[in-house]
Design a protein around this motif. Structure first.
Motif, PDB file in Angstrom:
ATOM      1  N   GLN A  65      -9.627   1.098  -2.716  1.00 50.26           N
ATOM      2  CA  GLN A  65      -8.364   0.939  -1.989  1.00 50.26           C
ATOM      3  C   GLN A  65      -7.561  -0.221  -2.570  1.00 50.26           C
ATOM      4  O   GLN A  65      -8.125  -1.092  -3.234  1.00 50.26           O
ATOM      5  CB  GLN A  65      -8.645   0.595  -0.522  1.00 50.26           C
ATOM      6  CG  GLN A  65      -9.653   1.487   0.141  1.00 50.26           C
ATOM      7  CD  GLN A  65      -9.913   1.063   1.572  1.00 50.26           C
ATOM      8  OE1 GLN A  65     -10.410  -0.031   1.819  1.00 50.26           O
ATOM      9  NE2 GLN A  65      -9.579   1.924   2.522  1.00 50.26           N
ATOM     10  N   THR A  66      -6.269  -0.249  -2.240  1.00 45.87           N
ATOM     11  CA  THR A  66      -5.455  -1.398  -2.631  1.00 45.87           C
ATOM     12  C   THR A  66      -6.158  -2.683  -2.181  1.00 45.87           C
ATOM     13  O   THR A  66      -6.209  -3.679  -2.911  1.00 45.87           O
ATOM     14  CB  THR A  66      -4.067  -1.323  -1.969  1.00 45.87           C
ATOM     15  OG1 THR A  66      -3.503  -0.039  -2.233  1.00 45.87           O
ATOM     16  CG2 THR A  66      -3.136  -2.392  -2.505  1.00 45.87           C
ATOM     17  N   LYS A 122      -0.094  11.123  -2.553  1.00 48.89           N
ATOM     18  CA  LYS A 122      -1.086  11.430  -1.514  1.00 48.89           C
ATOM     19  C   LYS A 122      -0.457  12.153  -0.338  1.00 48.89           C
ATOM     20  O   LYS A 122       0.672  11.862   0.048  1.00 48.89           O
ATOM     21  CB  LYS A 122      -1.694  10.143  -0.985  1.00 48.89           C
ATOM     22  CG  LYS A 122      -2.387   9.363  -2.032  1.00 48.89           C
ATOM     23  CD  LYS A 122      -2.903   8.132  -1.383  1.00 48.89           C
ATOM     24  CE  LYS A 122      -3.251   7.139  -2.432  1.00 48.89           C
ATOM     25  NZ  LYS A 122      -4.461   6.433  -2.068  1.00 48.89           N
ATOM     26  N   ASP A 127     -11.700   4.947   6.321  1.00 48.97           N
ATOM     27  CA  ASP A 127     -12.102   6.259   5.819  1.00 48.97           C
ATOM     28  C   ASP A 127     -13.387   6.734   6.487  1.00 48.97           C
ATOM     29  O   ASP A 127     -14.269   5.931   6.802  1.00 48.97           O
ATOM     30  CB  ASP A 127     -12.347   6.204   4.299  1.00 48.97           C
ATOM     31  CG  ASP A 127     -11.055   6.077   3.506  1.00 48.97           C
ATOM     32  OD1 ASP A 127      -9.983   6.417   4.050  1.00 48.97           O
ATOM     33  OD2 ASP A 127     -11.113   5.639   2.348  1.00 48.97           O
ATOM     34  N   GLY A 169      -7.797   8.198  -5.760  1.00 48.39           N
ATOM     35  CA  GLY A 169      -6.636   8.289  -4.877  1.00 48.39           C
ATOM     36  C   GLY A 169      -6.851   9.130  -3.645  1.00 48.39           C
ATOM     37  O   GLY A 169      -6.336   8.811  -2.576  1.00 48.39           O
ATOM     38  N   ARG A 189      -9.402  10.426   6.116  1.00 41.92           N
ATOM     39  CA  ARG A 189      -9.063   9.218   6.883  1.00 41.92           C
ATOM     40  C   ARG A 189      -9.610   9.356   8.299  1.00 41.92           C
ATOM     41  O   ARG A 189      -9.526  10.423   8.899  1.00 41.92           O
ATOM     42  CB  ARG A 189      -7.548   9.072   6.987  1.00 41.92           C
ATOM     43  CG  ARG A 189      -6.819   9.277   5.699  1.00 41.92           C
ATOM     44  CD  ARG A 189      -6.908   8.050   4.850  1.00 41.92           C
ATOM     45  NE  ARG A 189      -6.183   8.280   3.610  1.00 41.92           N
ATOM     46  CZ  ARG A 189      -5.537   7.335   2.956  1.00 41.92           C
ATOM     47  NH1 ARG A 189      -5.525   6.104   3.431  1.00 41.92           N
ATOM     48  NH2 ARG A 189      -4.931   7.616   1.836  1.00 41.92           N
ATOM     49  N   THR A 228       0.844  -1.209   0.000  1.00 38.65           N
ATOM     50  CA  THR A 228       0.000   0.000   0.000  1.00 38.65           C
ATOM     51  C   THR A 228       0.871   1.247   0.000  1.00 38.65           C
ATOM     52  O   THR A 228       2.089   1.175   0.175  1.00 38.65           O
ATOM     53  CB  THR A 228      -0.918   0.047   1.236  1.00 38.65           C
ATOM     54  OG1 THR A 228      -0.098  -0.017   2.410  1.00 38.65           O
ATOM     55  CG2 THR A 228      -1.912  -1.095   1.240  1.00 38.65           C
ATOM     56  N   SER A 229       0.235   2.388  -0.143  1.00 40.74           N
ATOM     57  CA  SER A 229       0.963   3.646  -0.302  1.00 40.74           C
ATOM     58  C   SER A 229       1.694   4.104   0.958  1.00 40.74           C
ATOM     59  O   SER A 229       2.590   4.934   0.879  1.00 40.74           O
ATOM     60  CB  SER A 229      -0.006   4.757  -0.692  1.00 40.74           C
ATOM     61  OG  SER A 229      -0.742   4.403  -1.808  1.00 40.74           O
ATOM     62  N   GLY A 230       1.275   3.616   2.105  1.00 43.99           N
ATOM     63  CA  GLY A 230       1.933   4.035   3.335  1.00 43.99           C
ATOM     64  C   GLY A 230       1.481   5.400   3.830  1.00 43.99           C
ATOM     65  O   GLY A 230       2.203   6.074   4.554  1.00 43.99           O
ATOM     66  N   SER A 231       0.266   5.826   3.451  1.00 46.92           N
ATOM     67  CA  SER A 231      -0.241   7.120   3.920  1.00 46.92           C
ATOM     68  C   SER A 231      -0.449   7.090   5.426  1.00 46.92           C
ATOM     69  O   SER A 231      -0.233   8.083   6.111  1.00 46.92           O
ATOM     70  CB  SER A 231      -1.587   7.452   3.274  1.00 46.92           C
ATOM     71  OG  SER A 231      -1.507   7.350   1.884  1.00 46.92           O
ATOM     72  N   THR A 232      -0.905   5.971   5.943  1.00 45.79           N
ATOM     73  CA  THR A 232      -1.287   5.921   7.350  1.00 45.79           C
ATOM     74  C   THR A 232      -0.314   5.127   8.213  1.00 45.79           C
ATOM     75  O   THR A 232      -0.523   5.003   9.418  1.00 45.79           O
ATOM     76  CB  THR A 232      -2.700   5.305   7.498  1.00 45.79           C
ATOM     77  OG1 THR A 232      -2.700   4.025   6.864  1.00 45.79           O
ATOM     78  CG2 THR A 232      -3.742   6.171   6.817  1.00 45.79           C
ATOM     79  N   ASP A 271     -15.714   9.815 -10.054  1.00 44.71           N
ATOM     80  CA  ASP A 271     -14.860   9.950  -8.873  1.00 44.71           C
ATOM     81  C   ASP A 271     -14.898   8.593  -8.188  1.00 44.71           C
ATOM     82  O   ASP A 271     -15.874   8.239  -7.537  1.00 44.71           O
ATOM     83  CB  ASP A 271     -15.427  11.068  -7.989  1.00 44.71           C
ATOM     84  CG  ASP A 271     -14.665  11.240  -6.692  1.00 44.71           C
ATOM     85  OD1 ASP A 271     -13.747  10.448  -6.400  1.00 44.71           O
ATOM     86  OD2 ASP A 271     -15.003  12.180  -5.940  1.00 44.71           O
ATOM     87  N   THR A 272     -13.837   7.810  -8.390  1.00 41.42           N
ATOM     88  CA  THR A 272     -13.869   6.399  -8.008  1.00 41.42           C
ATOM     89  C   THR A 272     -13.212   6.184  -6.648  1.00 41.42           C
ATOM     90  O   THR A 272     -12.018   6.391  -6.498  1.00 41.42           O
ATOM     91  CB  THR A 272     -13.131   5.550  -9.064  1.00 41.42           C
ATOM     92  OG1 THR A 272     -11.750   5.935  -9.084  1.00 41.42           O
ATOM     93  CG2 THR A 272     -13.712   5.744 -10.450  1.00 41.42           C
TER      94      THR A 272
HETATM   95  P1  ATP Z   1      -1.922   2.985   3.487  1.00 41.11           P
HETATM   96  O1  ATP Z   1      -3.065   2.030   3.477  1.00 41.11           O
HETATM   97  O2  ATP Z   1      -0.578   2.335   3.462  1.00 41.11           O
HETATM   98  O3  ATP Z   1      -2.050   4.053   4.512  1.00 41.11           O
HETATM   99  P2  ATP Z   1      -3.217   4.295   1.268  1.00 41.11           P
HETATM  100  O4  ATP Z   1      -4.473   4.092   2.048  1.00 41.11           O
HETATM  101  O5  ATP Z   1      -2.939   5.679   0.762  1.00 41.11           O
HETATM  102  O6  ATP Z   1      -1.953   3.781   2.084  1.00 41.11           O
HETATM  103  P3  ATP Z   1      -4.195   3.128  -1.160  1.00 41.11           P
HETATM  104  O7  ATP Z   1      -4.793   1.801  -1.062  1.00 41.11           O
HETATM  105  O8  ATP Z   1      -3.436   3.488  -2.389  1.00 41.11           O
HETATM  106  O9  ATP Z   1      -3.201   3.305   0.032  1.00 41.11           O
HETATM  107  O10 ATP Z   1      -5.296   4.241  -1.026  1.00 41.11           O
HETATM  108  C1  ATP Z   1      -6.627   4.014  -0.614  1.00 41.11           C
HETATM  109  C2  ATP Z   1      -7.162   5.240   0.064  1.00 41.11           C
HETATM  110  O11 ATP Z   1      -7.147   6.370  -0.840  1.00 41.11           O
HETATM  111  C3  ATP Z   1      -8.597   5.157   0.497  1.00 41.11           C
HETATM  112  O12 ATP Z   1      -8.711   4.497   1.739  1.00 41.11           O
HETATM  113  C4  ATP Z   1      -9.008   6.623   0.570  1.00 41.11           C
HETATM  114  O13 ATP Z   1      -8.585   7.222   1.777  1.00 41.11           O
HETATM  115  C5  ATP Z   1      -8.251   7.237  -0.567  1.00 41.11           C
HETATM  116  N1  ATP Z   1      -9.076   7.337  -1.788  1.00 41.11           N
HETATM  117  C6  ATP Z   1      -8.963   6.608  -2.909  1.00 41.11           C
HETATM  118  N2  ATP Z   1      -9.840   7.004  -3.843  1.00 41.11           N
HETATM  119  C7  ATP Z   1     -10.546   8.010  -3.310  1.00 41.11           C
HETATM  120  C8  ATP Z   1     -11.631   8.847  -3.783  1.00 41.11           C
HETATM  121  N3  ATP Z   1     -12.126   8.745  -4.994  1.00 41.11           N
HETATM  122  N4  ATP Z   1     -12.116   9.762  -2.918  1.00 41.11           N
HETATM  123  C9  ATP Z   1     -11.601   9.888  -1.682  1.00 41.11           C
HETATM  124  N5  ATP Z   1     -10.605   9.149  -1.193  1.00 41.11           N
HETATM  125  C10 ATP Z   1     -10.070   8.220  -1.992  1.00 41.11           C
END
Ligand code: ATP
Ligand code: MG
Length: 632
Positions: free
Chosen positions: A399-400, A594, A485, A371, A500, A248-252, A395-396
């Motif tokens: 998540q991974t 992100k 989310d 994203g 988040r 995953t992206s590592g946002s959290t 607007d999709t």
């Molecule tokens: P990690 O899980 O490691 O913290 P990440 O959540 O950024 O990283 P991804 O699976 O790439 O990894 O991202 C999914 C997240 O991106 C969703 O949980 C949401 O927070 C956000 N997201 C994706 N698409 C949208 C969208 N269309 N509107 C709002 N948020 C979105």
């Protein structure tokens, strides 16, 4: 049931059907694929037992559905158009038939190198057709691919290789991204010093720069394929065999190695691609994501190929040679479907509009984003300047871990609303939960977004750490999948992601999503992009701290702050007014673009020594600059 939804009524009808009998719904969908043996059981397991399986007993190879199945019908159709980093470099197109041959050849190569079903192969490559060929060849022989974005450091690459104990690494000598050169082979060599599981390395030539060579370990792609057969009998897989691992992206927090399996992932990515984008036989579809993210997996590689679409593989960046690049490509190939991320839209908005106006974008029919929440100002800009006010925006939200799009308009079918992901796809059942773990009924409500029943492409585990899988997704609300989310459901039952859950602010007892406040602040004409976090506040519990990028110098920060406060008061409420603002040159972002609010939260709280996992940070110097800056 409608395999191809064409109207809003059909959407509603399908949704109801899927609710009445969701297993029948998915049986119907899965029935459209080529299975060597049909499944015995549609779904087993639950969110309680964390052992979810789909289409058990089914036998297939996913590449037969992406490639072989099309050979007699659309073999000569273009599968991919390759657009290189520099617009004047060599570009090419690849038909389904050629792609099939290339994948077969490389499958034979992998097998000759001793890669077997179940082995992990890490792919660390430029965005070229060879990346897609490598991934599909893994799938064809039953090896598990793990694509690592070719912007990660040696350490991040090594960690991912070690986490999944990969046997082989496939890379390039190097790549060019914009005007930068990235020495992928050098980085790989460094990574492999601490990744002993790798037995062999295949190097695909891209930059022709000089590289080090380790005899016995390294081999050139072009040498290996030279004599390999263009025929290959795909390996039979169980529906539940793993297809890939993706971090995953590592946002959290620390990235999770999400595992997807063959059958369910195939069914859901194909289904969601078809319904959401509504791509026609002659359309040109372009997803600008990198294959190193889930969007690239599901909607550059797999989803479009199952549906026989023509896609673009883009090696470059939105601003090279200049900020008109994406639109130049749209004009050149008469792109009909364009799918990108809010971060790219916000960045391009800050350039002169002439970069857009120069090009003929009249071929466009559908626009998409993914994203992050898209702020309304960016939505309107996208709609007006790119879509000419005539293209539906999908607007999709997904998540991974979900594998495919979960909540989104269906293009041209679902009435859209700026900032809203709108409605779930049929077969997906989102619910909002309150603090006590109860479902929140009705409309005009906010809560934590969960999903009620398993869907075919739900991640099956976190590689090597099933406990983390259970803890992260299945423990917070027993019997539900927890997305992490926050979400609002408005009067029309439309869903809007508010940010988040970890980032939610609690200001004087009011819960505020980051996306809502950022959306309001972004409306200010001098503001390019904002990240809002909470910080400890003596009176309110939490105060609102806004970090923002502006496109002109702010001479009087106090007056500027007052303008922002007025804006937030008008759009949301005085409660959401920022207590502090800090103007910054850049925001800390993941390599997928992100905002990492968790780092800003630490800075806002003045907790500078403990920033957490920063391995997926794009540019660490941004953080140093912010630490030194002043807040008002
Ligand atoms: P990690 O899980 O490691 O913290 P990440 O959540 O950024 O990283 P991804 O699976 O790439 O990894 O991202 C999914 C997240 O991106 C969703 O949980 C949401 O927070 C956000 N997201 C994706 N698409 C949208 C969208 N269309 N509107 C709002 N948020 C979105
Ligand atoms: Mg996540």
């Amino acid at each position: 049931m409608w395999l191809n939804i064409k109207s809003f009524d059909e959407y509603k009808e399908n949704f109801e059907e899927s609710k009445k009998d969701r297993l029948k719904f998915w049986d119907h969908e899965a029935g459209t694929f080529y299975w060597r043996k049909r499944w015995d059981k549609t779904q087993s397991g639950s969110f309680e037992d964390a052992n979810i399986k789909w289409f058990e007993g089914g036998k297939l190879n996913i590449t037969e559905n992406a490639l072989d199945r099309h050979l007699n019908t659309i073999g000569n159709k273009t599968a991919f158009i390759f657009e290189p980093n520099h617009p004047d470099s060599f570009r090419r197109t690849i038909t389904y038939k050629q792609l099939h041959e290339d994948v077969c050849r490389f499958s034979n190569v992998l097998e000759s190198k001793g890669v077997e079903k179940g082995d992990r192969v890490v792919i660390y490559m430029a965005m070229t057709p060879e990346l897609v060929i490598a991934a599909l060849a893994c799938a064809r022989i039953g090896a598990v691919h793990s694509i690592v974005f070719a912007g990660f450091s040696a350490q991040s690459l090594s960690e991912r290789i070690n986490d999944c104990e990969a046997k082989m690494l496939i890379t390039n000598d190097g790549l060019r991204r914009g005007d930068k050169h990235v020495p992928l082979k050098d980085i790989s060599d460094e990574a492999l010093e601490s990744s002993p599981s790798i037995e062999s390395v295949i190097v695909c030539q891209r930059t022709n720069r000089e590289i080090d060579w380790k005899e016995g370990r390294d081999e050139w792609w072009h040498n290996l394929i030279r004599n390999a057969s263009r025929e290959h009998e795909a390996v039979e897989m169980d529906a539940e065999d793993p297809l890939f691992i993706l971090y995953t992206s590592g946002s959290t927090g620390k990235p999770k190695g999400v595992v997807h399996t063959c059958g369910g992932y195939m069914v859901y990515t194909s289904y969601s691609f078809r319904q959401v984008f509504q791509v026609g036989a002659d359309d040109i579809y372009w997803c600008t994501a990198d294959a190193g993210w889930i969007t690239g997996h599901s909607y550059i590689i797999y989803g479009p190929l199952f549906n026989g679409a023509t896609g673009i593989i883009f090696e470059g960046t939105p601003t090279y040679p200049d900020a008109g690049r994406l639109w130049e490509v749209v004009e050149k190939y008469e792109v009909t479907h364009f799918y990108t991320a809010p971060t790219a839209i916000r960045a391009l908005m800050s350039y002169d509009i002439d970069y857009v106006k120069k090009y003929d974008l009249s071929s466009l029919k559908v626009l998409g984003t993914v994203g992050e929440p898209i702020n309304e100002e960016a939505w309107h800009w996208y709609d007006e300047h790119i879509g000419g006010g005539e293209c539906p925006i999908v607007d999709t939200w997904w998540q991974t871990e979900t594998g495919g799009i979960m909540i989104s308009p269906l293009a041209g079918i679902t009435p859209t609303k700026p900032g809203f992901a709108t409605l779930p796809l049929p077969g997906v059942f989102p619910v909002l939960m309150d603090e006590d773990g109860n479902e929140i009924e009705g409309n005009d409500v906010s809560g934590n977004l969960c999903i009620k029943h398993p869907w075919p492409s739900i991640a099956r585990t976190v590689y090597g750490d099933h406990d983390r899988y259970i803890q992260t997704y299945l423990s917070t609300y027993k019997g539900y999948y927890f997305t992490g989310d926050g979400c609002r459901r408005d009067d029309d039952g439309y869903y809007r992601i508010t940010g988040r859950v970890d980032d939610v602010l609690n200001v004087s007892g009011h819960r505020l999503g980051t996306a809502e406040i950022e959306n309001a602040l972004d409306e200010h004409k001098k503001v390019v992009e904002t990240a809002v976090v909470g910080y400890p506040h003596d009176i309110k519990g939490q105060g609102v701290f806004a970090f923002m990028i502006c496109d002109e110098e702010i001479k009087d920060p106090e007056a500027f702050k007052k303008e922002l406060n007025d804006l937030v008061t008008k759009i949301i409420s005085p409660i959401a007014k920022p207590d502090k603002i800090q103007i910054v040159a850049g925001l800390p972002k993941t390599r997928s673009g992100k905002i990492m609010r968790r780092i800003l939260r630490k800075i806002a709280a003045n907790d500078l020594d403990n920033l957490g996992d920063t391995s997926t940070l794009l540019d660490p110097s941004v953080v140093e600059d912010i630490k030194k800056g002043t807040a008002y």
